[in-house]
Every structure is written in structure tokens, then in C-alpha cells.
Design a protein around this motif. Structure first.
Motif, PDB file in Angstrom:
ATOM      1  N   GLY A 114      66.557  50.764  53.428  1.00 44.25           N
ATOM      2  CA  GLY A 114      66.227  49.361  53.227  1.00 44.25           C
ATOM      3  C   GLY A 114      66.926  48.545  54.306  1.00 44.25           C
ATOM      4  O   GLY A 114      67.581  49.104  55.184  1.00 44.25           O
ATOM      5  N   GLY A 115      66.793  47.238  54.220  1.00 46.78           N
ATOM      6  CA  GLY A 115      67.507  46.387  55.173  1.00 46.78           C
ATOM      7  C   GLY A 115      66.577  45.737  56.184  1.00 46.78           C
ATOM      8  O   GLY A 115      65.426  46.120  56.329  1.00 46.78           O
ATOM      9  N   SER A 116      67.125  44.729  56.872  1.00 49.69           N
ATOM     10  CA  SER A 116      66.297  43.911  57.751  1.00 49.69           C
ATOM     11  C   SER A 116      65.938  44.611  59.060  1.00 49.69           C
ATOM     12  O   SER A 116      64.820  44.443  59.572  1.00 49.69           O
ATOM     13  CB  SER A 116      67.037  42.606  58.048  1.00 49.69           C
ATOM     14  OG  SER A 116      68.356  42.901  58.473  1.00 49.69           O
ATOM     15  N   THR A 117      66.868  45.392  59.600  1.00 53.00           N
ATOM     16  CA  THR A 117      66.575  46.074  60.873  1.00 53.00           C
ATOM     17  C   THR A 117      65.501  47.141  60.661  1.00 53.00           C
ATOM     18  O   THR A 117      64.526  47.187  61.417  1.00 53.00           O
ATOM     19  CB  THR A 117      67.871  46.670  61.474  1.00 53.00           C
ATOM     20  OG1 THR A 117      68.940  45.772  61.220  1.00 53.00           O
ATOM     21  CG2 THR A 117      67.746  46.908  62.953  1.00 53.00           C
ATOM     22  N   PRO A 118      65.633  47.980  59.615  1.00 53.08           N
ATOM     23  CA  PRO A 118      64.563  48.938  59.351  1.00 53.08           C
ATOM     24  C   PRO A 118      63.207  48.269  59.097  1.00 53.08           C
ATOM     25  O   PRO A 118      62.177  48.767  59.528  1.00 53.08           O
ATOM     26  CB  PRO A 118      65.055  49.685  58.101  1.00 53.08           C
ATOM     27  CG  PRO A 118      66.544  49.595  58.191  1.00 53.08           C
ATOM     28  CD  PRO A 118      66.805  48.242  58.771  1.00 53.08           C
TER      29      PRO A 118
ATOM     30  N   ASP B 241      67.926  55.291  49.576  1.00 55.60           N
ATOM     31  CA  ASP B 241      68.456  54.620  48.397  1.00 55.60           C
ATOM     32  C   ASP B 241      67.424  53.646  47.843  1.00 55.60           C
ATOM     33  O   ASP B 241      66.452  53.294  48.506  1.00 55.60           O
ATOM     34  CB  ASP B 241      69.769  53.881  48.696  1.00 55.60           C
ATOM     35  CG  ASP B 241      69.564  52.641  49.547  1.00 55.60           C
ATOM     36  OD1 ASP B 241      68.726  52.663  50.460  1.00 55.60           O
ATOM     37  OD2 ASP B 241      70.241  51.631  49.284  1.00 55.60           O
TER      38      ASP B 241
ATOM     39  N   ARG C 274      67.079  50.186  44.902  1.00 57.05           N
ATOM     40  CA  ARG C 274      67.668  49.228  43.955  1.00 57.05           C
ATOM     41  C   ARG C 274      67.002  49.408  42.586  1.00 57.05           C
ATOM     42  O   ARG C 274      65.861  49.860  42.524  1.00 57.05           O
ATOM     43  CB  ARG C 274      67.439  47.814  44.477  1.00 57.05           C
ATOM     44  CG  ARG C 274      68.187  47.508  45.768  1.00 57.05           C
ATOM     45  CD  ARG C 274      67.274  47.355  46.953  1.00 57.05           C
ATOM     46  NE  ARG C 274      67.994  47.137  48.208  1.00 57.05           N
ATOM     47  CZ  ARG C 274      67.988  45.966  48.853  1.00 57.05           C
ATOM     48  NH1 ARG C 274      67.320  44.947  48.364  1.00 57.05           N
ATOM     49  NH2 ARG C 274      68.661  45.831  49.976  1.00 57.05           N
TER      50      ARG C 274
ATOM     51  N   ASN D   8      63.195  48.600  47.905  1.00 57.57           N
ATOM     52  CA  ASN D   8      63.090  49.190  49.246  1.00 57.57           C
ATOM     53  C   ASN D   8      61.711  49.811  49.449  1.00 57.57           C
ATOM     54  O   ASN D   8      61.165  49.788  50.548  1.00 57.57           O
ATOM     55  CB  ASN D   8      64.182  50.250  49.464  1.00 57.57           C
ATOM     56  CG  ASN D   8      65.525  49.614  49.755  1.00 57.57           C
ATOM     57  OD1 ASN D   8      65.600  48.445  50.132  1.00 57.57           O
ATOM     58  ND2 ASN D   8      66.594  50.373  49.573  1.00 57.57           N
TER      59      ASN D   8
ATOM     60  N   GLY E 290      71.018  52.061  57.602  1.00 55.20           N
ATOM     61  CA  GLY E 290      71.542  50.782  58.038  1.00 55.20           C
ATOM     62  C   GLY E 290      72.989  50.696  57.577  1.00 55.20           C
ATOM     63  O   GLY E 290      73.436  51.530  56.784  1.00 55.20           O
ATOM     64  N   MET E 291      73.711  49.728  58.089  1.00 58.27           N
ATOM     65  CA  MET E 291      75.092  49.544  57.640  1.00 58.27           C
ATOM     66  C   MET E 291      75.264  48.097  57.199  1.00 58.27           C
ATOM     67  O   MET E 291      74.915  47.171  57.944  1.00 58.27           O
ATOM     68  CB  MET E 291      76.062  49.857  58.775  1.00 58.27           C
ATOM     69  CG  MET E 291      77.516  49.708  58.342  1.00 58.27           C
ATOM     70  SD  MET E 291      78.687  49.835  59.702  1.00 58.27           S
ATOM     71  CE  MET E 291      78.459  48.272  60.516  1.00 58.27           C
ATOM     72  N   GLY E 292      75.790  47.907  56.007  1.00 62.19           N
ATOM     73  CA  GLY E 292      76.065  46.548  55.542  1.00 62.19           C
ATOM     74  C   GLY E 292      77.342  46.024  56.189  1.00 62.19           C
ATOM     75  O   GLY E 292      78.174  46.814  56.650  1.00 62.19           O
TER      76      GLY E 292
ATOM     77  N   THR F 195      76.616  52.255  53.456  1.00 54.55           N
ATOM     78  CA  THR F 195      75.368  52.758  54.000  1.00 54.55           C
ATOM     79  C   THR F 195      74.593  53.423  52.881  1.00 54.55           C
ATOM     80  O   THR F 195      75.204  53.882  51.917  1.00 54.55           O
ATOM     81  CB  THR F 195      75.594  53.724  55.188  1.00 54.55           C
ATOM     82  OG1 THR F 195      74.301  53.988  55.769  1.00 54.55           O
ATOM     83  CG2 THR F 195      76.256  55.022  54.766  1.00 54.55           C
ATOM     84  N   ALA F 196      73.268  53.487  53.022  1.00 58.14           N
ATOM     85  CA  ALA F 196      72.402  53.817  51.889  1.00 58.14           C
ATOM     86  C   ALA F 196      72.930  52.965  50.727  1.00 58.14           C
ATOM     87  O   ALA F 196      73.201  51.778  50.930  1.00 58.14           O
ATOM     88  CB  ALA F 196      72.389  55.308  51.618  1.00 58.14           C
TER      89      ALA F 196
ATOM     90  N   ARG G 270      72.358  51.230  41.541  1.00 57.35           N
ATOM     91  CA  ARG G 270      71.553  51.698  42.655  1.00 57.35           C
ATOM     92  C   ARG G 270      71.431  53.206  42.512  1.00 57.35           C
ATOM     93  O   ARG G 270      72.225  53.849  41.822  1.00 57.35           O
ATOM     94  CB  ARG G 270      72.240  51.405  43.997  1.00 57.35           C
ATOM     95  CG  ARG G 270      72.434  49.919  44.308  1.00 57.35           C
ATOM     96  CD  ARG G 270      71.252  49.398  45.081  1.00 57.35           C
ATOM     97  NE  ARG G 270      71.450  48.039  45.555  1.00 57.35           N
ATOM     98  CZ  ARG G 270      71.536  47.693  46.850  1.00 57.35           C
ATOM     99  NH1 ARG G 270      71.538  48.614  47.795  1.00 57.35           N
ATOM    100  NH2 ARG G 270      71.637  46.434  47.197  1.00 57.35           N
TER     101      ARG G 270
ATOM    102  N   LYS H 108      78.449  42.139  61.783  1.00 61.43           N
ATOM    103  CA  LYS H 108      78.797  43.551  61.596  1.00 61.43           C
ATOM    104  C   LYS H 108      79.789  44.055  62.644  1.00 61.43           C
ATOM    105  O   LYS H 108      80.171  45.225  62.630  1.00 61.43           O
ATOM    106  CB  LYS H 108      77.529  44.395  61.640  1.00 61.43           C
ATOM    107  CG  LYS H 108      76.593  44.041  60.505  1.00 61.43           C
ATOM    108  CD  LYS H 108      75.437  44.969  60.350  1.00 61.43           C
ATOM    109  CE  LYS H 108      74.589  44.463  59.184  1.00 61.43           C
ATOM    110  NZ  LYS H 108      73.280  45.080  59.133  1.00 61.43           N
TER     111      LYS H 108
HETATM  112  C1  6PG Z   1      69.804  48.764  51.003  1.00 61.03           C
HETATM  113  C2  6PG Z   1      69.949  49.558  52.239  1.00 61.03           C
HETATM  114  C3  6PG Z   1      71.281  49.352  52.907  1.00 61.03           C
HETATM  115  C4  6PG Z   1      71.003  48.626  54.207  1.00 61.03           C
HETATM  116  C5  6PG Z   1      72.216  47.932  54.748  1.00 61.03           C
HETATM  117  C6  6PG Z   1      71.933  47.176  56.014  1.00 61.03           C
HETATM  118  O1  6PG Z   1      69.005  49.136  50.170  1.00 61.03           O
HETATM  119  O2  6PG Z   1      70.453  47.726  50.892  1.00 61.03           O
HETATM  120  O3  6PG Z   1      69.423  50.796  52.285  1.00 61.03           O
HETATM  121  O4  6PG Z   1      72.050  50.469  53.086  1.00 61.03           O
HETATM  122  O5  6PG Z   1      70.461  49.499  55.142  1.00 61.03           O
HETATM  123  O6  6PG Z   1      72.670  47.051  53.776  1.00 61.03           O
HETATM  124  O7  6PG Z   1      71.000  46.174  55.771  1.00 61.03           O
HETATM  125  P1  6PG Z   1      70.638  45.081  56.859  1.00 61.03           P
HETATM  126  O8  6PG Z   1      69.947  45.787  57.996  1.00 61.03           O
HETATM  127  O9  6PG Z   1      69.702  44.127  56.127  1.00 61.03           O
HETATM  128  O10 6PG Z   1      71.900  44.430  57.245  1.00 61.03           O
END
Ligand code: 6PG
Length: 244
Positions: A40-44, A72, A74, A84, A144-146, A151-152, A180, A203
Motif C-alpha cells: 500500500g502507500g502513495s509511492t506504490p 499487508d 488494513r 490496499n 514502502g516505508m512509513g 514496512t508492510a 492489520r 522520511k
Molecule cells: C500500508 C503500507 C505501508 C506503506 C508505508 C509507506 O498499508 O500502509 O503497505 O507499509 O507502504 O506506510 O506509505 P507511503 O508511500 O504512503 O508513505
């Protein structure tokens, strides 16, 4: 570990799309299928849109042989804005001819998150024909990394950080007051390729701590991602890399 720094998120997205497509084509040439765990996340999200909309990727993706899993999920129904699966569907799956049967979402909307994790573990075992104790070998894990280093859905100081037995874990994230479901560290680290995407100045401190700081995986779960024999690639933008 391969660290690649790009000028902005658009460049990260393009490089990730190149890599995703290359790995997919290569996997299909070698084994006739491509298995990927999506994030999930904005970059993906930007990556999924590009893959589905730009013919240079869309036309090369082996849709019939692509098997999609999630890193992962929600605890919401699949049509919820936080899902996601829904994000991936809107950005990519609604635009690509991936057969319905190739899509293995996590049913995290189940009332019992533990059961949802067990069900997904069984789905992985069945798909990858795993004997007891074996791990699935995904061709690609996208992460992605918060800003907090998660992650995940392996969040700081949660049970998921310590989990080494199960393939899939349910986790209660106190700060989000929600459950989650997440693939666990052994599964993520068993992949052939792990591609980490991180963009944005918020980040930068965490990325420095994860890549160059002392080992503190409880605080920075992203440090746990070290593929056993696969390849780890970080793709980050200049803003995220500004403290390195
Ligand atoms: C989720 C994601 C999570 C995500 C990171 C980065 O479900 O929230 O899988 O691990 O990849 O939070 O998200 P951003 O790219 O939006 O910062």
C-alpha cells in the motif's frame, strides 16, 4: 544492497516500473509465472497507475502469468477507501487484463484478524505447494516505508516485529487503534527481489536511521528487511536521501 537515488518521486516511479516489468518478464521466461507481493502507500499507487497506463509497461506485462499477493492489508472491506486491495484495483487492476483467479487479496475485513492471517497463510501454502516449515519464494516483494520506520504492517514495537514462525501475522497497531494483517519478516526476506520505495523529506531521518544507524529493529522495523539470498534494492528520491 543497492541504493538508487533519483531526483524526484516521478523518477523513482519510472525506475520502479522498469524494474517491476523487467523482473516480471524475466520470471515468466524462467518459470512461466511471476509472483509479486504488492504494497500500500502513495509511492506504490503512482507505480501501479504508471504500469497500467503507459503502453511501454502495460504492453510488456505478462498479465496472464502474473499472480498478485499483498504484503499487508488494513482491517476494512475491499471497497473501503483505506483498503490496499482497493487502491491497487483502482490504480491498476481495473485497467489490466489480469485474470480474477490470479488475484490473491488478504481478507482482512474478517471480524477475527487472527483467522484472516491464518487463512492467508493457508492460501500461500496451497499456492506455493509448501511443505511444513517451508517459505514461499515470491519473485518480487514491493515495500514502502512509513516515516516511523514501519514496512508492510510491521509497525514499531508490535508483535509483528518478533514474529518468526508464521507466514502471515495479525497485528494490533495501538497508535492507529486498528488491526492489520501482514506478511512476516521470514516471508519478505525469502523473496528473490525486494524493492523498497521511499520518497519525501519526512522520511529522511528515518531512512538514515534505517540504513546507517545502529541496529534497532523494534524502533525501525524496516531494518529487518535483509533478503536471505535475494536482492534488495532501495529506490528513493533526493528528499528522502537528504540526510544520508
Ligand atoms: C500500508 C503500507 C505501508 C506503506 C508505508 C509507506 O498499508 O500502509 O503497505 O507499509 O507502504 O506506510 O506509505 P507511503 O508511500 O504512503 O508513505
Amino acid at each position: 544492497m543497492d541504493l538508487r537515488i533519483f531526483s524526484d518521486p516521478t523518477e523513482v516511479t519510472r525506475a520502479a516500473a522498469d524494474e517491476f516489468t523487467r523482473i516480471a518478464v524475466e520470471a515468466v521466461a524462467q518459470t512461466s509465472l511471476f509472483t509479486v507481493a504488492l504494497s500500500g502507500g502513495s509511492t506504490p499507487r503512482a507505480l501501479y497507475s504508471l504500469l497500467a497506463e503507459d503502453p511501454q509497461y502495460r504492453d510488456r506485462l505478462p498479465c496472464n502469468q502474473m499472480y498478485l499477493f499483498w504484503g499487508d492489508e488494513r482491517a476494512v472491506p475491499p471497497d473501503h477507501p483505506d483498503s490496499n486491495y482497493r487502491m491497487t484495483k483502482d490504480a491498476m487492476l481495473s485497467k489490466l487484463p489480469v485474470p480474477e483467479g490470479n488475484i490473491h487479496r488478504i481478507h482482512a475485513e474478517a471480524i477475527d484478524a487472527k483467522k484472516a492471517a491464518e487463512d492467508y497463510e493457508n492460501e500461500l501454502k496451497q499456492f506455493f505447494r509448501l511443505a511444513s516449515g517451508e517459505l514461499p519464494r515470491l519473485d518480487l516483494v514491493l515495500l514502502g516505508m512509513g516515516p516511523d520506520g514501519h514496512t508492510a504492517s510491521i509497525f514499531p514495537y508490535t508483535s509483528a516485529v518478533q514474529e518468526r514462525e508464521r507466514l502471515v501475522a495479525d497485528v494490533y497497531v495501538e497508535k492507529l487503534k486498528t488491526h492489520r494483517v501482514t506478511l512476516t519478516v521470514p516471508v519478505l526476506n525469502h523473496a528473490i527481489h525486494v524493492l523498497f520505495l521511499a520518497c519525501g523529506a519526512e522520511k529522511a531521518d528515518t531512512l538514515k536511521a534505517v540504513l546507517q544507524g545502529e541496529r534497532s529493529p523494534n524502533q525501525y522495523p524496516s531494518q529487518l528487511i535483509q533478503p536471505t539470498y535475494g536482492k534488495l534494492t532501495w529506490m528513493v528520491d533526493r528528499a528522502a536521501a537528504s540526510k544520508l
